[in-house]
Write a protein that holds these residues in place. Structure first.
Motif, PDB file in Angstrom:
ATOM      1  N   LEU A  41      56.818 -49.043  63.741  1.00  0.00           N
ATOM      2  CA  LEU A  41      56.306 -48.886  62.378  1.00  0.00           C
ATOM      3  C   LEU A  41      57.469 -48.682  61.423  1.00  0.00           C
ATOM      4  O   LEU A  41      58.433 -47.972  61.726  1.00  0.00           O
ATOM      5  CB  LEU A  41      55.366 -47.685  62.318  1.00  0.00           C
ATOM      6  CG  LEU A  41      54.739 -47.308  60.969  1.00  0.00           C
ATOM      7  CD1 LEU A  41      53.808 -48.414  60.481  1.00  0.00           C
ATOM      8  CD2 LEU A  41      53.976 -45.991  61.083  1.00  0.00           C
ATOM      9  N   ARG A  42      57.383 -49.318  60.261  1.00  0.00           N
ATOM     10  CA  ARG A  42      58.357 -49.111  59.179  1.00  0.00           C
ATOM     11  C   ARG A  42      57.592 -48.702  57.921  1.00  0.00           C
ATOM     12  O   ARG A  42      56.599 -49.352  57.555  1.00  0.00           O
ATOM     13  CB  ARG A  42      59.149 -50.386  58.907  1.00  0.00           C
ATOM     14  CG  ARG A  42      60.265 -50.194  57.857  1.00  0.00           C
ATOM     15  CD  ARG A  42      60.785 -51.547  57.350  1.00  0.00           C
ATOM     16  NE  ARG A  42      61.224 -52.389  58.432  1.00  0.00           N
ATOM     17  CZ  ARG A  42      62.451 -52.406  58.943  1.00  0.00           C
ATOM     18  NH1 ARG A  42      63.356 -51.578  58.445  1.00  0.00           N
ATOM     19  NH2 ARG A  42      62.764 -53.227  59.924  1.00  0.00           N
ATOM     20  N   LEU A  43      58.056 -47.634  57.264  1.00  0.00           N
ATOM     21  CA  LEU A  43      57.384 -47.117  56.062  1.00  0.00           C
ATOM     22  C   LEU A  43      58.390 -46.840  54.961  1.00  0.00           C
ATOM     23  O   LEU A  43      59.521 -46.417  55.226  1.00  0.00           O
ATOM     24  CB  LEU A  43      56.650 -45.806  56.366  1.00  0.00           C
ATOM     25  CG  LEU A  43      55.509 -45.790  57.375  1.00  0.00           C
ATOM     26  CD1 LEU A  43      55.077 -44.354  57.630  1.00  0.00           C
ATOM     27  CD2 LEU A  43      54.350 -46.617  56.879  1.00  0.00           C
ATOM     28  N   GLU A  44      57.949 -47.055  53.721  1.00  0.00           N
ATOM     29  CA  GLU A  44      58.647 -46.547  52.552  1.00  0.00           C
ATOM     30  C   GLU A  44      57.603 -45.867  51.676  1.00  0.00           C
ATOM     31  O   GLU A  44      56.530 -46.433  51.428  1.00  0.00           O
ATOM     32  CB  GLU A  44      59.352 -47.677  51.791  1.00  0.00           C
ATOM     33  CG  GLU A  44      60.523 -48.263  52.571  1.00  0.00           C
ATOM     34  CD  GLU A  44      61.290 -49.310  51.801  1.00  0.00           C
ATOM     35  OE1 GLU A  44      60.995 -49.496  50.589  1.00  0.00           O
ATOM     36  OE2 GLU A  44      62.179 -49.954  52.393  1.00  0.00           O
ATOM     37  N   VAL A  45      57.927 -44.656  51.232  1.00  0.00           N
ATOM     38  CA  VAL A  45      56.940 -43.813  50.558  1.00  0.00           C
ATOM     39  C   VAL A  45      57.555 -43.146  49.341  1.00  0.00           C
ATOM     40  O   VAL A  45      58.670 -42.624  49.405  1.00  0.00           O
ATOM     41  CB  VAL A  45      56.409 -42.709  51.508  1.00  0.00           C
ATOM     42  CG1 VAL A  45      55.171 -42.045  50.913  1.00  0.00           C
ATOM     43  CG2 VAL A  45      56.127 -43.237  52.899  1.00  0.00           C
ATOM     44  N   ASN A  46      56.839 -43.162  48.245  1.00  0.00           N
ATOM     45  CA  ASN A  46      57.205 -42.364  47.066  1.00  0.00           C
ATOM     46  C   ASN A  46      56.295 -41.141  47.025  1.00  0.00           C
ATOM     47  O   ASN A  46      55.062 -41.276  47.033  1.00  0.00           O
ATOM     48  CB  ASN A  46      57.043 -43.180  45.784  1.00  0.00           C
ATOM     49  CG  ASN A  46      58.081 -44.284  45.675  1.00  0.00           C
ATOM     50  OD1 ASN A  46      59.191 -44.162  46.203  1.00  0.00           O
ATOM     51  ND2 ASN A  46      57.737 -45.367  45.005  1.00  0.00           N
ATOM     52  N   THR A  47      56.901 -39.987  47.011  1.00  0.00           N
ATOM     53  CA  THR A  47      56.151 -38.734  47.071  1.00  0.00           C
ATOM     54  C   THR A  47      56.377 -37.909  45.810  1.00  0.00           C
ATOM     55  O   THR A  47      57.495 -37.830  45.310  1.00  0.00           O
ATOM     56  CB  THR A  47      56.576 -37.905  48.303  1.00  0.00           C
ATOM     57  OG1 THR A  47      56.352 -38.666  49.487  1.00  0.00           O
ATOM     58  CG2 THR A  47      55.784 -36.609  48.390  1.00  0.00           C
ATOM     59  N   GLU A  48      55.308 -37.321  45.328  1.00  0.00           N
ATOM     60  CA  GLU A  48      55.392 -36.399  44.183  1.00  0.00           C
ATOM     61  C   GLU A  48      54.681 -35.112  44.561  1.00  0.00           C
ATOM     62  O   GLU A  48      53.497 -35.126  44.920  1.00  0.00           O
ATOM     63  CB  GLU A  48      54.760 -37.022  42.950  1.00  0.00           C
ATOM     64  CG  GLU A  48      54.851 -36.136  41.717  1.00  0.00           C
ATOM     65  CD  GLU A  48      54.317 -36.822  40.462  1.00  0.00           C
ATOM     66  OE1 GLU A  48      54.914 -37.817  40.045  1.00  0.00           O
ATOM     67  OE2 GLU A  48      53.278 -36.367  39.940  1.00  0.00           O
ATOM     68  N   MET A  49      55.405 -34.013  44.505  1.00  0.00           N
ATOM     69  CA  MET A  49      54.818 -32.708  44.845  1.00  0.00           C
ATOM     70  C   MET A  49      54.771 -31.839  43.594  1.00  0.00           C
ATOM     71  O   MET A  49      55.796 -31.565  42.976  1.00  0.00           O
ATOM     72  CB  MET A  49      55.623 -32.004  45.928  1.00  0.00           C
ATOM     73  CG  MET A  49      55.014 -30.665  46.359  1.00  0.00           C
ATOM     74  SD  MET A  49      55.824 -29.927  47.796  1.00  0.00           S
ATOM     75  CE  MET A  49      57.375 -29.399  47.048  1.00  0.00           C
ATOM     76  N   THR A  50      53.568 -31.436  43.223  1.00  0.00           N
ATOM     77  CA  THR A  50      53.365 -30.559  42.072  1.00  0.00           C
ATOM     78  C   THR A  50      52.940 -29.183  42.564  1.00  0.00           C
ATOM     79  O   THR A  50      52.018 -29.078  43.381  1.00  0.00           O
ATOM     80  CB  THR A  50      52.299 -31.132  41.125  1.00  0.00           C
ATOM     81  OG1 THR A  50      52.729 -32.408  40.642  1.00  0.00           O
ATOM     82  CG2 THR A  50      52.056 -30.206  39.942  1.00  0.00           C
ATOM     83  N   THR A  51      53.608 -28.167  42.081  1.00  0.00           N
ATOM     84  CA  THR A  51      53.297 -26.790  42.472  1.00  0.00           C
ATOM     85  C   THR A  51      52.903 -25.999  41.233  1.00  0.00           C
ATOM     86  O   THR A  51      53.596 -26.052  40.215  1.00  0.00           O
ATOM     87  CB  THR A  51      54.508 -26.120  43.149  1.00  0.00           C
ATOM     88  OG1 THR A  51      54.914 -26.897  44.270  1.00  0.00           O
ATOM     89  CG2 THR A  51      54.153 -24.717  43.617  1.00  0.00           C
ATOM     90  N   VAL A  52      51.794 -25.300  41.321  1.00  0.00           N
ATOM     91  CA  VAL A  52      51.341 -24.426  40.235  1.00  0.00           C
ATOM     92  C   VAL A  52      51.217 -23.017  40.811  1.00  0.00           C
ATOM     93  O   VAL A  52      50.488 -22.803  41.782  1.00  0.00           O
ATOM     94  CB  VAL A  52      49.984 -24.883  39.661  1.00  0.00           C
ATOM     95  CG1 VAL A  52      49.545 -23.948  38.545  1.00  0.00           C
ATOM     96  CG2 VAL A  52      50.073 -26.323  39.156  1.00  0.00           C
TER      97      VAL A  52
END
Length: 419
Positions: A41-52
């Motif tokens: 498997l090959r993956l490319e991922v854009n991740t956004e983490m929001t913390t409140v």
């Protein structure tokens, strides 16, 4: 008659009837089967983490974006890297690598790479414990988890089909599923702490692949609440790409040390060099925009507290600094100076919100460029320096320990003053 009517609909309405007859459980079973049957498997991922974080009406929000790339190949090859900007510092990369013979877990926090003998299977490589060693958090279902473990029920509850919609140029199912909170929230936590989590999955109608995921976690302890939302958008997925073992070879970044167990940085040793030395001079603006110099407080005992708006221990410590130190000792020529540092964004605004939430009346200074924290060799927050009347650093406390700060203040108050 009802039975034959259903058969008639299936024949003449065909795909429409079959699509809408799918249950969320069936969709997730089919997705799991797709990933579980592949060899690589090959993956490319854009991740956004929001913390409140905060209490009702006094919330602080921060967002961090990450670019991730992953390769996985049976029986035990893996390469996962994540690159991000942390607290305005240079871009850093963390990762977990297995070349078939050795397992490497790279930590930018320690500038070290942990090396172990390679497990025999991907299932033993891709674990919550190993991911945490490299700074990752296993939260919910993802393509690698389903490829490796082949069973979504281990960490997820009964899914629910929300709707069918369009995501980009794909038609997808939108599923909602309760999940187990990550290990970091499910382990030893203070009494009264509650944690819950759920995941939204966008799964392709045609290919049954996960193209987007959003994990939402809620943690509460008394009035303090933490909400974390992690959105992953898969920009590239290749099933069964041709991969060679050389693609998983590991080379540590310059300056990294290969270790058999992580060694925590000698925070005390670095900071301890300041004890007995004149406190480094600086000038910062307070929340009213007035410049405050450390020299302005000479002749008093100074409690110099470095904190960050997103830091849990700092938030617990703040009310004690206000009531237990500032209010208790200010009449005895003790001054508390808070230094807000390492802000994710809008340093002055975050410092203002922090001071307002905890009703701080002592001066709060804004270290917008983190230069004063660097000058004082601060490696973690909160860190507090106790400076005597002559401007010499006499003690420092790493972590939220107001009792230790009080002991240092008392020792200076009780010491005979030089004429």
């Amino acid at each position: 008659m009802r039975r034959y009517g259903i058969v008639w609909l299936t024949v003449f309405v065909g795909g429409w009837c079959c699509v809408h007859a799918q249950t969320a459980t069936q969709i997730l079973d089919q997705t799991t089967k797709v990933y579980a049957q592949i060899q690589s498997l090959r993956l490319e991922v854009n991740t956004e983490m929001t913390t409140v974080m905060g209490s009702s009406g006094n919330e602080m929000r921060s967002t961090q974006k990450t670019t991730q790339r992953a390769l996985a190949m049976r029986p035990n090859y893996i390469r996962i890297t994540a690159r991000y900007d942390q607290l305005g510092m240079n871009s850093v990369e963390m990762g977990i690598f297995c070349d078939g013979k050795e397992l490497y877990m790279q930590s930018p926090y320690f500038q070290q790479t942990l090396k172990q003998a390679a497990p025999k299977t991907l299932r033993e490589v891709y674990t919550d414990e190993n991911l945490q060693q490299a700074g990752y958090m296993l939260a919910g279902l993802d393509p690698i988890y389903l490829m490796v473990h082949g069973n979504w029920r281990k960490i997820a509850g009964q899914p629910r089909l929300v709707k069918r919609e369009t995501l980009g140029n794909r038609t997808v199912y939108k599923l909602s599923v309760p999940i187990k909170p990550p290990l970091m929230f499910a382990g030893d936590t203070p009494a009264g702490t509650r944690a819950s989590a759920y995941q939204i999955l966008w799964i392709g109608v045609q290919d049954r692949l996960i193209w987007q995921s959003q994990v939402v976690m809620n943690v509460s302890e008394g009035r303090l609440q933490l909400m974390m939302r992690i959105t992953e958008r898969y920009t590239r997925q290749e099933l069964n790409p041709r991969l060679q073992p050389t693609a998983f070879a590991y080379k540590p970044p310059q300056g990294y040390e290969i270790v058999s167990e992580f060694k925590a940085p000698d925070i005390a040793g670095v900071t301890n060099a300041l004890k007995g030395q004149p406190a480094p001079e600086f000038a910062l603006k307070d929340l009213q925009g007035k410049e405050v110099r450390l020299a302005d407080c000479k002749g008093k005992i100074i409690v110099l507290n470095f904190f960050a708006h997103w830091c849990g221990p700092c938030r617990k410590e703040a009310p004690e600094l206000e009531k237990g130190l500032w209010q208790a000792y200010k009449a005895r020529d003790v001054v508390v100076l808070g230094v807000a540092t390492w802000a994710h964004d809008n340093p002055t605004k975050r410092a203002e919100e922090f001071a307002r939430e905890f009703k701080l009346t002592f001066p709060v200074l804004v270290d917008a460029e983190n230069k004063v924290a660097e000058m004082y060799r601060v490696s973690g927050v909160p860190t507090t320096f106790i400076i005597d009347r002559e401007g010499v650093v006499r003690e420092f406390v790493v972590g939220a320990d107001v009792a230790a700060i009080k002991r240092a203040i008392t020792a200076l108050l009780d010491a005979p003053q030089q004429p």
